[in-house]
Structure formats: structure tokens, C-alpha cells
Scaffold this motif. Sequence first.
Motif, PDB file in Angstrom:
ATOM      1  N   PHE A  85      52.853  41.866  48.548  1.00  0.00           N
ATOM      2  CA  PHE A  85      52.295  43.123  49.014  1.00  0.00           C
ATOM      3  C   PHE A  85      50.847  43.194  48.560  1.00  0.00           C
ATOM      4  O   PHE A  85      50.409  42.418  47.718  1.00  0.00           O
ATOM      5  CB  PHE A  85      53.094  44.323  48.476  1.00  0.00           C
ATOM      6  CG  PHE A  85      52.921  44.510  47.001  1.00  0.00           C
ATOM      7  CD1 PHE A  85      51.999  45.403  46.505  1.00  0.00           C
ATOM      8  CD2 PHE A  85      53.659  43.764  46.107  1.00  0.00           C
ATOM      9  CE1 PHE A  85      51.820  45.535  45.145  1.00  0.00           C
ATOM     10  CE2 PHE A  85      53.493  43.904  44.747  1.00  0.00           C
ATOM     11  CZ  PHE A  85      52.564  44.793  44.266  1.00  0.00           C
ATOM     12  N   MET A  86      50.119  44.141  49.103  1.00  0.00           N
ATOM     13  CA  MET A  86      48.726  44.345  48.727  1.00  0.00           C
ATOM     14  C   MET A  86      48.590  45.698  48.042  1.00  0.00           C
ATOM     15  O   MET A  86      49.162  46.685  48.492  1.00  0.00           O
ATOM     16  CB  MET A  86      47.831  44.319  49.963  1.00  0.00           C
ATOM     17  CG  MET A  86      47.808  42.985  50.680  1.00  0.00           C
ATOM     18  SD  MET A  86      47.088  41.667  49.696  1.00  0.00           S
ATOM     19  CE  MET A  86      45.411  42.225  49.569  1.00  0.00           C
ATOM     20  N   ASP A  87      47.866  45.722  46.953  1.00  0.00           N
ATOM     21  CA  ASP A  87      47.500  46.953  46.266  1.00  0.00           C
ATOM     22  C   ASP A  87      45.988  47.053  46.316  1.00  0.00           C
ATOM     23  O   ASP A  87      45.304  46.074  46.018  1.00  0.00           O
ATOM     24  CB  ASP A  87      47.931  46.892  44.794  1.00  0.00           C
ATOM     25  CG  ASP A  87      49.059  47.826  44.453  1.00  0.00           C
ATOM     26  OD1 ASP A  87      49.404  48.668  45.289  1.00  0.00           O
ATOM     27  OD2 ASP A  87      49.582  47.714  43.348  1.00  0.00           O
ATOM     28  N   GLY A 125      55.215  45.735  41.245  1.00  0.00           N
ATOM     29  CA  GLY A 125      55.174  46.112  42.650  1.00  0.00           C
ATOM     30  C   GLY A 125      55.893  47.408  42.913  1.00  0.00           C
ATOM     31  O   GLY A 125      56.589  47.945  42.055  1.00  0.00           O
ATOM     32  N   PRO A 126      55.745  47.916  44.109  1.00  0.00           N
ATOM     33  CA  PRO A 126      56.368  49.197  44.458  1.00  0.00           C
ATOM     34  C   PRO A 126      57.889  49.134  44.506  1.00  0.00           C
ATOM     35  O   PRO A 126      58.553  50.151  44.394  1.00  0.00           O
ATOM     36  CB  PRO A 126      55.780  49.514  45.836  1.00  0.00           C
ATOM     37  CG  PRO A 126      55.325  48.199  46.379  1.00  0.00           C
ATOM     38  CD  PRO A 126      54.957  47.357  45.192  1.00  0.00           C
ATOM     39  N   ALA A 127      58.474  47.930  44.634  1.00  0.00           N
ATOM     40  CA  ALA A 127      59.930  47.799  44.712  1.00  0.00           C
ATOM     41  C   ALA A 127      60.571  47.573  43.342  1.00  0.00           C
ATOM     42  O   ALA A 127      61.787  47.441  43.257  1.00  0.00           O
ATOM     43  CB  ALA A 127      60.307  46.656  45.646  1.00  0.00           C
ATOM     44  N   ALA A 128      59.783  47.520  42.281  1.00  0.00           N
ATOM     45  CA  ALA A 128      60.335  47.301  40.937  1.00  0.00           C
ATOM     46  C   ALA A 128      61.256  48.455  40.568  1.00  0.00           C
ATOM     47  O   ALA A 128      60.989  49.607  40.883  1.00  0.00           O
ATOM     48  CB  ALA A 128      59.208  47.165  39.923  1.00  0.00           C
ATOM     49  N   SER A 129      62.353  48.123  39.882  1.00  0.00           N
ATOM     50  CA  SER A 129      63.372  49.145  39.622  1.00  0.00           C
ATOM     51  C   SER A 129      63.295  49.780  38.243  1.00  0.00           C
ATOM     52  O   SER A 129      63.811  50.862  38.038  1.00  0.00           O
ATOM     53  CB  SER A 129      64.766  48.529  39.810  1.00  0.00           C
ATOM     54  OG  SER A 129      64.921  47.445  38.903  1.00  0.00           O
ATOM     55  N   GLY A 130      62.676  49.130  37.271  1.00  0.00           N
ATOM     56  CA  GLY A 130      62.667  49.657  35.917  1.00  0.00           C
ATOM     57  C   GLY A 130      61.531  50.628  35.657  1.00  0.00           C
ATOM     58  O   GLY A 130      60.521  50.632  36.356  1.00  0.00           O
ATOM     59  N   GLY A 131      61.689  51.438  34.627  1.00  0.00           N
ATOM     60  CA  GLY A 131      60.671  52.427  34.279  1.00  0.00           C
ATOM     61  C   GLY A 131      59.369  51.801  33.837  1.00  0.00           C
ATOM     62  O   GLY A 131      58.285  52.223  34.244  1.00  0.00           O
ATOM     63  N   ALA A 132      59.431  50.764  32.986  1.00  0.00           N
ATOM     64  CA  ALA A 132      58.216  50.101  32.507  1.00  0.00           C
ATOM     65  C   ALA A 132      57.489  49.413  33.663  1.00  0.00           C
ATOM     66  O   ALA A 132      56.255  49.437  33.729  1.00  0.00           O
ATOM     67  CB  ALA A 132      58.564  49.092  31.417  1.00  0.00           C
ATOM     68  N   GLU A 133      58.253  48.817  34.576  1.00  0.00           N
ATOM     69  CA  GLU A 133      57.652  48.132  35.707  1.00  0.00           C
ATOM     70  C   GLU A 133      56.964  49.117  36.648  1.00  0.00           C
ATOM     71  O   GLU A 133      55.876  48.860  37.152  1.00  0.00           O
ATOM     72  CB  GLU A 133      58.704  47.325  36.476  1.00  0.00           C
ATOM     73  CG  GLU A 133      59.262  46.151  35.698  1.00  0.00           C
ATOM     74  CD  GLU A 133      60.425  46.526  34.779  1.00  0.00           C
ATOM     75  OE1 GLU A 133      60.785  47.719  34.699  1.00  0.00           O
ATOM     76  OE2 GLU A 133      60.970  45.612  34.140  1.00  0.00           O
ATOM     77  N   ARG A 134      57.594  50.239  36.882  1.00  0.00           N
ATOM     78  CA  ARG A 134      56.989  51.259  37.739  1.00  0.00           C
ATOM     79  C   ARG A 134      55.742  51.848  37.093  1.00  0.00           C
ATOM     80  O   ARG A 134      54.744  52.108  37.757  1.00  0.00           O
ATOM     81  CB  ARG A 134      57.993  52.370  38.042  1.00  0.00           C
ATOM     82  CG  ARG A 134      59.062  51.939  38.994  1.00  0.00           C
ATOM     83  CD  ARG A 134      59.983  53.076  39.336  1.00  0.00           C
ATOM     84  NE  ARG A 134      61.016  52.605  40.236  1.00  0.00           N
ATOM     85  CZ  ARG A 134      61.821  53.397  40.892  1.00  0.00           C
ATOM     86  NH1 ARG A 134      61.723  54.701  40.749  1.00  0.00           N
ATOM     87  NH2 ARG A 134      62.730  52.895  41.688  1.00  0.00           N
ATOM     88  N   ALA A 135      55.798  52.050  35.781  1.00  0.00           N
ATOM     89  CA  ALA A 135      54.631  52.567  35.059  1.00  0.00           C
ATOM     90  C   ALA A 135      53.478  51.574  35.134  1.00  0.00           C
ATOM     91  O   ALA A 135      52.328  51.960  35.372  1.00  0.00           O
ATOM     92  CB  ALA A 135      54.993  52.866  33.611  1.00  0.00           C
ATOM     93  N   TYR A 159      48.085  50.132  36.758  1.00  0.00           N
ATOM     94  CA  TYR A 159      47.159  49.124  37.281  1.00  0.00           C
ATOM     95  C   TYR A 159      46.559  49.570  38.609  1.00  0.00           C
ATOM     96  O   TYR A 159      45.370  49.357  38.870  1.00  0.00           O
ATOM     97  CB  TYR A 159      47.849  47.771  37.436  1.00  0.00           C
ATOM     98  CG  TYR A 159      48.227  47.117  36.136  1.00  0.00           C
ATOM     99  CD1 TYR A 159      47.367  47.122  35.045  1.00  0.00           C
ATOM    100  CD2 TYR A 159      49.453  46.486  35.982  1.00  0.00           C
ATOM    101  CE1 TYR A 159      47.717  46.517  33.848  1.00  0.00           C
ATOM    102  CE2 TYR A 159      49.805  45.870  34.788  1.00  0.00           C
ATOM    103  CZ  TYR A 159      48.934  45.888  33.727  1.00  0.00           C
ATOM    104  OH  TYR A 159      49.282  45.283  32.556  1.00  0.00           O
ATOM    105  N   ALA A 160      47.355  50.180  39.474  1.00  0.00           N
ATOM    106  CA  ALA A 160      46.854  50.657  40.765  1.00  0.00           C
ATOM    107  C   ALA A 160      45.801  51.752  40.566  1.00  0.00           C
ATOM    108  O   ALA A 160      44.770  51.764  41.248  1.00  0.00           O
ATOM    109  CB  ALA A 160      48.008  51.167  41.625  1.00  0.00           C
TER     110      ALA A 160
END
Length: 87
Positions: free
Chosen positions: A67-69, A31-41, A46-47
Motif C-alpha cells: 500500500f502507499m502512505d 499498515g492499515p490492515a494491522a490488527s494489534g494496538g501497537a501496530e496501529r499506533a 509514522y503517517a
Amino acid sequence: MVNDSNNAQGNPEVVPSLDGLVILGVADEYGPAASGGAERAAHEIYARWGRAGATVEVHSCSAHEPFMDAGVQVHRYRGINLSKVLG
């Protein structure tokens, strides 16, 4: 397909159509609130695939607010901490 965003050289990105492709994603945090680099990537990749026409489903144990993507169906599961059991 041309993406609205620009690449590092300021040119529009050309994104191939992924119509008909089905992608199953698994991520600890998503999700957009994820804090780690792998999670943000993972969220960004996916988006982008979803916007390019792929059918994307992501399964995650994320504790963030729903949330919705666009183009991404997110399934959330409650995580279980097994550290006391496994040591």
C-alpha cells in the motif's frame, strides 16, 4: 501547519512542521490492515509525521498487501520463523 482533523475538543490540530527531519521506523507489522494496538499506533504516528513534512522510512516484515502512505516509504521483508531453532 493546521491539520484537517479535529482534536477531542473539536478544534483543528496544530501540527509543527517536520521539514528536514528523517525518521527510520521498524515495525513487525505496518499498515492499515494491522490488527494489534501497537501496530496501529505505529501506522498512525509514522503517517502523521510524514504528513507533517518528515521523510519517513518504515522497515517491516508485514505480510499484508502493499500500500502507499503519503510521506512514508515502506520496505517489506520476508520474515523467518526461528522458533523451532531457538526453542
